[in-house]
Design an enzyme around this catalytic site. Structure first.
Site, PDB file in Angstrom:
ATOM      1  N   CYS A   2       0.825  -1.217   0.000  1.00 20.35           N
ATOM      2  CA  CYS A   2       0.000   0.000   0.000  1.00 20.35           C
ATOM      3  C   CYS A   2       0.858   1.265   0.000  1.00 20.35           C
ATOM      4  O   CYS A   2       1.912   1.303   0.627  1.00 20.35           O
ATOM      5  CB  CYS A   2      -0.875   0.050   1.230  1.00 20.35           C
ATOM      6  SG  CYS A   2      -1.987  -1.340   1.350  1.00 20.35           S
ATOM      7  N   ARG A  27       5.524  -0.108  -5.984  1.00 26.94           N
ATOM      8  CA  ARG A  27       5.423  -0.853  -4.728  1.00 26.94           C
ATOM      9  C   ARG A  27       4.475  -2.043  -4.840  1.00 26.94           C
ATOM     10  O   ARG A  27       4.499  -2.937  -4.002  1.00 26.94           O
ATOM     11  CB  ARG A  27       4.911   0.068  -3.608  1.00 26.94           C
ATOM     12  CG  ARG A  27       5.880   1.166  -3.245  1.00 26.94           C
ATOM     13  CD  ARG A  27       5.196   2.227  -2.413  1.00 26.94           C
ATOM     14  NE  ARG A  27       4.817   1.747  -1.101  1.00 26.94           N
ATOM     15  CZ  ARG A  27       5.541   1.881  -0.007  1.00 26.94           C
ATOM     16  NH1 ARG A  27       6.716   2.476  -0.080  1.00 26.94           N
ATOM     17  NH2 ARG A  27       5.127   1.439   1.158  1.00 26.94           N
ATOM     18  N   TRP A  74      -2.817  -2.702  -1.714  1.00 32.30           N
ATOM     19  CA  TRP A  74      -2.381  -4.079  -1.964  1.00 32.30           C
ATOM     20  C   TRP A  74      -3.191  -4.914  -0.981  1.00 32.30           C
ATOM     21  O   TRP A  74      -2.984  -4.841   0.227  1.00 32.30           O
ATOM     22  CB  TRP A  74      -0.888  -4.191  -1.689  1.00 32.30           C
ATOM     23  CG  TRP A  74      -0.265  -5.493  -2.073  1.00 32.30           C
ATOM     24  CD1 TRP A  74       0.198  -5.847  -3.319  1.00 32.30           C
ATOM     25  CD2 TRP A  74       0.005  -6.616  -1.222  1.00 32.30           C
ATOM     26  NE1 TRP A  74       0.725  -7.115  -3.277  1.00 32.30           N
ATOM     27  CE2 TRP A  74       0.615  -7.609  -2.017  1.00 32.30           C
ATOM     28  CE3 TRP A  74      -0.218  -6.881   0.130  1.00 32.30           C
ATOM     29  CZ2 TRP A  74       1.011  -8.842  -1.509  1.00 32.30           C
ATOM     30  CZ3 TRP A  74       0.164  -8.111   0.640  1.00 32.30           C
ATOM     31  CH2 TRP A  74       0.783  -9.071  -0.178  1.00 32.30           C
ATOM     32  N   ASN A 100      -1.974   2.485   5.675  1.00 38.57           N
ATOM     33  CA  ASN A 100      -1.015   1.447   5.321  1.00 38.57           C
ATOM     34  C   ASN A 100      -0.701   0.684   6.600  1.00 38.57           C
ATOM     35  O   ASN A 100      -0.341   1.294   7.599  1.00 38.57           O
ATOM     36  CB  ASN A 100       0.258   2.103   4.747  1.00 38.57           C
ATOM     37  CG  ASN A 100       1.258   1.075   4.244  1.00 38.57           C
ATOM     38  OD1 ASN A 100       0.990  -0.119   4.263  1.00 38.57           O
ATOM     39  ND2 ASN A 100       2.397   1.551   3.784  1.00 38.57           N
ATOM     40  N   GLY A 101      -0.874  -0.651   6.583  1.00 37.66           N
ATOM     41  CA  GLY A 101      -0.625  -1.457   7.780  1.00 37.66           C
ATOM     42  C   GLY A 101      -1.819  -2.348   8.065  1.00 37.66           C
ATOM     43  O   GLY A 101      -2.660  -2.562   7.198  1.00 37.66           O
ATOM     44  N   GLU A 480      18.693 -18.002  -5.474  1.00 38.65           N
ATOM     45  CA  GLU A 480      18.396 -16.644  -5.941  1.00 38.65           C
ATOM     46  C   GLU A 480      17.916 -16.687  -7.403  1.00 38.65           C
ATOM     47  O   GLU A 480      16.970 -15.991  -7.776  1.00 38.65           O
ATOM     48  CB  GLU A 480      19.625 -15.741  -5.766  1.00 38.65           C
ATOM     49  CG  GLU A 480      19.493 -14.326  -6.304  1.00 38.65           C
ATOM     50  CD  GLU A 480      18.268 -13.555  -5.798  1.00 38.65           C
ATOM     51  OE1 GLU A 480      17.622 -13.975  -4.826  1.00 38.65           O
ATOM     52  OE2 GLU A 480      17.947 -12.523  -6.417  1.00 38.65           O
ATOM     53  N   LYS A 484      14.235 -15.369  -8.663  1.00 44.39           N
ATOM     54  CA  LYS A 484      14.125 -14.306  -9.684  1.00 44.39           C
ATOM     55  C   LYS A 484      13.257 -14.790 -10.838  1.00 44.39           C
ATOM     56  O   LYS A 484      12.388 -14.069 -11.320  1.00 44.39           O
ATOM     57  CB  LYS A 484      15.540 -13.966 -10.178  1.00 44.39           C
ATOM     58  CG  LYS A 484      15.759 -12.598 -10.622  1.00 44.39           C
ATOM     59  CD  LYS A 484      16.038 -11.584  -9.516  1.00 44.39           C
ATOM     60  CE  LYS A 484      15.296 -11.766  -8.229  1.00 44.39           C
ATOM     61  NZ  LYS A 484      15.690 -11.025  -7.117  1.00 44.39           N
ATOM     62  N   GLU A 487       9.407 -15.351  -9.778  1.00 48.51           N
ATOM     63  CA  GLU A 487       8.610 -14.179  -9.393  1.00 48.51           C
ATOM     64  C   GLU A 487       8.195 -13.329 -10.591  1.00 48.51           C
ATOM     65  O   GLU A 487       7.181 -12.653 -10.537  1.00 48.51           O
ATOM     66  CB  GLU A 487       9.300 -13.337  -8.317  1.00 48.51           C
ATOM     67  CG  GLU A 487      10.526 -12.592  -8.761  1.00 48.51           C
ATOM     68  CD  GLU A 487      11.155 -11.749  -7.660  1.00 48.51           C
ATOM     69  OE1 GLU A 487      10.422 -11.124  -6.879  1.00 48.51           O
ATOM     70  OE2 GLU A 487      12.393 -11.716  -7.595  1.00 48.51           O
ATOM     71  N   HIS A 503      17.456 -37.926  -3.744  1.00 49.68           N
ATOM     72  CA  HIS A 503      16.711 -38.372  -2.558  1.00 49.68           C
ATOM     73  C   HIS A 503      15.210 -38.113  -2.694  1.00 49.68           C
ATOM     74  O   HIS A 503      14.496 -38.073  -1.704  1.00 49.68           O
ATOM     75  CB  HIS A 503      17.278 -37.696  -1.305  1.00 49.68           C
ATOM     76  CG  HIS A 503      18.709 -38.068  -1.072  1.00 49.68           C
ATOM     77  ND1 HIS A 503      19.100 -39.321  -0.651  1.00 49.68           N
ATOM     78  CD2 HIS A 503      19.860 -37.371  -1.272  1.00 49.68           C
ATOM     79  CE1 HIS A 503      20.417 -39.371  -0.567  1.00 49.68           C
ATOM     80  NE2 HIS A 503      20.911 -38.194  -0.945  1.00 49.68           N
ATOM     81  N   LYS A 602       6.810  -4.202  -3.596  1.00 45.90           N
ATOM     82  CA  LYS A 602       8.230  -3.890  -3.414  1.00 45.90           C
ATOM     83  C   LYS A 602       8.595  -3.805  -1.935  1.00 45.90           C
ATOM     84  O   LYS A 602       9.614  -4.304  -1.512  1.00 45.90           O
ATOM     85  CB  LYS A 602       8.548  -2.565  -4.122  1.00 45.90           C
ATOM     86  CG  LYS A 602      10.012  -2.175  -4.066  1.00 45.90           C
ATOM     87  CD  LYS A 602      10.864  -3.105  -4.908  1.00 45.90           C
ATOM     88  CE  LYS A 602      12.338  -2.835  -4.791  1.00 45.90           C
ATOM     89  NZ  LYS A 602      13.127  -3.984  -5.275  1.00 45.90           N
TER      90      LYS A 602
HETATM   91  C1  F6R Z   1      12.766 -10.543  -4.711  1.00 44.45           C
HETATM   92  C2  F6R Z   1      12.688  -9.474  -3.719  1.00 44.45           C
HETATM   93  C3  F6R Z   1      12.188  -9.805  -2.379  1.00 44.45           C
HETATM   94  C4  F6R Z   1      12.874  -8.928  -1.309  1.00 44.45           C
HETATM   95  C5  F6R Z   1      12.219  -9.175   0.061  1.00 44.45           C
HETATM   96  C6  F6R Z   1      12.900  -8.374   1.140  1.00 44.45           C
HETATM   97  O1  F6R Z   1      13.305 -10.090  -5.912  1.00 44.45           O
HETATM   98  O2  F6R Z   1      12.984  -8.339  -4.006  1.00 44.45           O
HETATM   99  O3  F6R Z   1      12.343 -11.152  -2.085  1.00 44.45           O
HETATM  100  O4  F6R Z   1      14.224  -9.240  -1.278  1.00 44.45           O
HETATM  101  O5  F6R Z   1      10.864  -8.839   0.005  1.00 44.45           O
HETATM  102  O6  F6R Z   1      12.793  -7.016   0.893  1.00 44.45           O
HETATM  103  P1  F6R Z   1      13.795  -6.002   1.578  1.00 44.45           P
HETATM  104  O7  F6R Z   1      15.148  -6.291   1.044  1.00 44.45           O
HETATM  105  O8  F6R Z   1      13.284  -4.646   1.195  1.00 44.45           O
HETATM  106  O9  F6R Z   1      13.715  -6.258   3.057  1.00 44.45           O
END
Ligand code: F6R
Length: 607
Positions: A2, A27, A74, A100-101, A480, A484, A487, A503, A602
């Site tokens: 949000c 975001r 969101w 927000n929250g 990682e 990537k 997502e 296994h 984000k």
């Molecule tokens: C994936 C991604 C998320 C963030 C996670 C933590 O590409 O960006 O997995 O790494 O939400 O976010 P931060 O780093 O802002 O605490």
């Protein structure tokens, strides 16, 4: 997640708020809305979907106002819908609130208000707030807000306007981020700096419990005890250009390409003549000797960076490190005490789970070191020490340059501790830094090979499932890569330690299943290659990420991605670049919203 924007001043608040909301799109959101005061009347409009829908829903040009609040939602409580979108308005249609929250006691409050005759239309937790303020209203909106927030439990950043007092905007910050910005002709509130920076760089990072009473030409801040307080006005160094695509099609590809420059800058500030320089973030030798346990916690990509940090500390300092994802950290018995060091990694510095882990660590008296990108973020302010990543603003939801700068920051931190603990020599530090200094141009070499990554993306884009594999440090890079890819492509992608497949998980391999094998660690290379043989024998299409001096795996891989050679410890910085590019091109080919993948946000400010 949000986003809130509000403006009270001499300029057109409607326009400022709508444009500000657009800047918060990155975001992640599913609906948007605005409330404004016009001729003493509160006008609210909300729409599902993009801000464009909101703009097209009515004629804002006739709705000039000096005081407005807006929101991108969101969904948490209730589906994305017009009714559940913010702002929420009191039953008498006088008070509008953006939030927000999460209000944890909203059911209880809603029941109490229902008994008093209030009606609730939405499924949200937020709708109780305007009605509670309305119930407490006695001619002064600030007074009503003070009374109301005393009954709220949970996390909330709020923007509130009132048709009865059209020149006032009230902002509240409680465990959810909110900034207050001072422009020449008025004041803004926002969830983050991106939506205010085109107007002003004078920012106040509100503290927990702060309430701001904003009039057209003055403001007053109150602390958690409702006492007047002065807060420092910072002049933030951030250009609005940082938040533009600068000719790239997407923020993601722009941010991938920024890595050589950003990494060069970060490496250069973290040492002087190969002497590590962590400034105030460094621990003294005595502090280091006093630590009995080291923990690392974070979420998602930041956690993967943390795991590379664990590997680096264990290798260089030769002490065990516990790495646990933040949403588990808080609820597990981690055996933290006042001699523990807890390292948090967070791009945004606002992630609710990581913040909760920080509070848990502090409760047990531990020392907290934050590795974060956002100066002034909550985690940066609440930690004992902070190492900044200096990645610049990361707008794309999928993290790329923040990850590589987090990894570099963790390497420097590990070297600093190892040196002070007399586990490595200054010569060894110099050798690692010299290799780090080569990384930016090595990344440039990988970035030149775009066509290869487009072809790989084309080959894997229709797969039902994709697997990433690796051993030791390569397994972290594999995790990682899988995150990537899944997502932003929405293809089911999982990472496995290469040796673990047999296994159970190898049962998932079918003819043509893509497996991307990260194979950079020399000490386990032969074993990784044997595991790849097992996969190939079962029909998997193996694509190997290898260092360019490595000749072994060419026979058993359908595709080879060669990266320049570096020290084993530093390979995560290079092996992740092909992973980022494969994810980008796959998402692009599938026609997905690369920068704003579905369901994601984000800045994840709820637990
Ligand atoms: C994936 C991604 C998320 C963030 C996670 C933590 O590409 O960006 O997995 O790494 O939400 O976010 P931060 O780093 O802002 O605490």
């Amino acid at each position: 997640m949000c986003g809130i924007v509000g403006y009270n001043g001499k300029k057109n608040a409607t326009e400022i708020v709508i444009n500000g909301l657009k800047k918060l799109e990155y975001r992640g959101y599913d609906s948007a809305g605005i409330s404004l005061v016009k001729d003493g009347k509160l006008i609210t409009n909300k729409e599902v979907g993009r801000i464009k829908n909101l703009e097209e829903s009515f004629d804002f040009s006739s709705l000039n106002s000096n005081n407005a609040i807006g929101h991108t939602r969101w969904a948490t409580h209730g589906v994305p819908s017009k009714i559940n979108a913010h702002p929420h308005v009191s039953n008498d249609e006088s008070i509008a609130v953006v939030h927000n929250g999460i209000i944890e006691n909203y059911v209880e409050l809603r029941d109490e208000l229902t008994e008093k005759g209030y009606n609730f239309k939405s499924q949200t937790d937020t709708e109780v707030i305007p009605n509670l303020i309305s119930e407490n209203y006695n001619g002064d909106i600030l007074d009503a807000v003070f009374k109301s927030i005393d009954s709220l439990k949970g996390a909330y950043a709020l923007g509130i306007i009132d048709g009865n007092e059209p020149d006032r905007l009230i902002a509240v910050r409680h465990s959810s981020p909110l900034i207050f910005a001072i422009d020449k002709d008025g004041y803004l509130i926002a969830s983050d700096i991106t939506s205010v920076i085109e107007h002003t760089n004078k920012i106040i990072y509100l503290e927990d419990g702060d309430v701001v009473d904003i009039r057209e030409d003055s403001y007053t801040i109150y602390d958690a005890n409702h006492n007047k307080i002065e807060r420092e006005i910072l002049e933030v160094d951030y250009s609005s250009q940082d938040a533009s695509k600068e000719g790239y099609d997407h923020f993601l590809i722009k941010e991938i390409h920024e890595q050589p420059k950003v990494l060069r800058d970060v490496i250069s500030v973290k040492h002087k003549d190969y002497k590590i320089n962590l400034e105030d973030a460094a621990f003294t030798k005595e502090e280091i000797e006093n630590f009995n346990k080291i923990f690392i916690t974070a979420c998602g990509t930041a956690f993967h960076a943390g795991e590379v940090g664990k590997f680096a500390i264990e290798k260089l300092v030769k002490v065990p490190v516990v790495a646990e994802i933040a949403s588990e950290f808080r609820y597990k018995n981690m055996f933290i005490d006042d001699k523990s060091l807890v390292i948090l990694v967070s791009q945004s510095g606002e992630t609710a789970d990581t913040l909760a882990a920080l509070k848990e660590a502090k409760k047990h008296g531990a020392k907290v070191l934050a590795i974060t990108n956002v100066v002034g973020s909550t985690i940066a302010r609440e930690a004992d020490k902070v190492i900044y990543c200096y990645a610049g603003p990361e707008i794309s939801v999928a993290s790329t340059k923040a990850y590589t700068t987090q990894v570099i920051s963790l390497y420097f931190m590990a070297m600093d501790i190892a040196l002070k603990a007399e586990k490595i020599s200054q010569d060894e530090v110099k050798e690692i830094i010299e290799n780090l200094e080569k990384i930016p141009s090595q990344i440039e070499e990988i970035l030149e090979d775009k066509e290869n990554f487009k072809e790989i993306a084309d080959e894997i884009k229709d797969a039902k499932s994709i697997f990433y594999t690796g051993r030791s440090l390569d397994y972290i890079t594999a995790k990682e890569g899988a995150l990537k890819l899944k997502e932003i492509s929405y293809i089911h992608t999982e990472a496995f330690p290469s040796g673990e497949l047999k296994h159970g998980s190898i049962a998932l391999i079918e003819e043509g299943t893509p497996v991307i094998s990260v194979a950079t660690q020399k000490d386990v290379l032969e074993k990784t290659l044997s595991n790849n043989q097992e996969l190939t024998a079962r029909g998997a299409k193996v694509i190997s990420i290898i260092e360019n001096n490595n000749v072994f795996s060419k026979d058993i891989s359908e595709d080879i991605i060669e990266i320049p050679e570096t020290m084993d410890l530093l390979t995560p910085l290079l092996a992740v670049i092909p992973e980022q590019l494969i994810a980008y091109y796959t998402s692009l080919l599938l026609g997905n919203d690369v920068d704003k993948p579905r369901n994601l946000a984000k800045s994840v400010t709820v637990e």
